[in-house]
Write a protein that holds these residues in place. Sequence first.
Motif: not given
Length: 170
Positions: A67, A71-72, A91, A94, A96, A107, A117
């Motif tokens: 993150q 990254l989400s 993930s 969401g 990615m 994302t 999500e």
Amino acid sequence: MGTNTGVYLLDPQNGIVAEYSQRTGDLPQGEIFHIHIDQQGIFWLASPGGGLLRWDRKKRSYRQFTQKDGLSNDIIYAVYEDAFEHLWLPSNNGLMQFDKRSHQVNTYLPRDGIPHEEFNFSSHYQAVDGRLFFGGLKGVTAFYPKTLYQGNVNGSLQLGVSQYLELDGA
């Protein structure tokens, strides 16, 4: 093979012939959900909590993306590559799209056309024709990555491009 303690090279006749793990210092994360090897021989590893790992087995080097790198979520279930050298990462927050060269992350969330999500850790597949399938809490997101780039300057997913298959409770 990816396991809950690292990556192991398995020979059918001799069993495990090599271990790559936190214990050996080859990887920063123990548990590996999914492995993708790209055209250059680089391993891309999906990990639950350690994000995305770029691992060069020959050079015995790695780079970890989390993150902090855009990254989400650090829980990554799978890694699939499209024809444009982008990685697709389902993930807990969401879907990615990761650019291997620039390391830019896009994302996609329900507002972008996916049904939910959160994805499932073992519900993913890439068909021979390149179509990607990702199972989530409200069905399956299925699409051809190449359609995202046609007439789209920045390569981002646009609302309505993703196909959604409703699954009934049966």
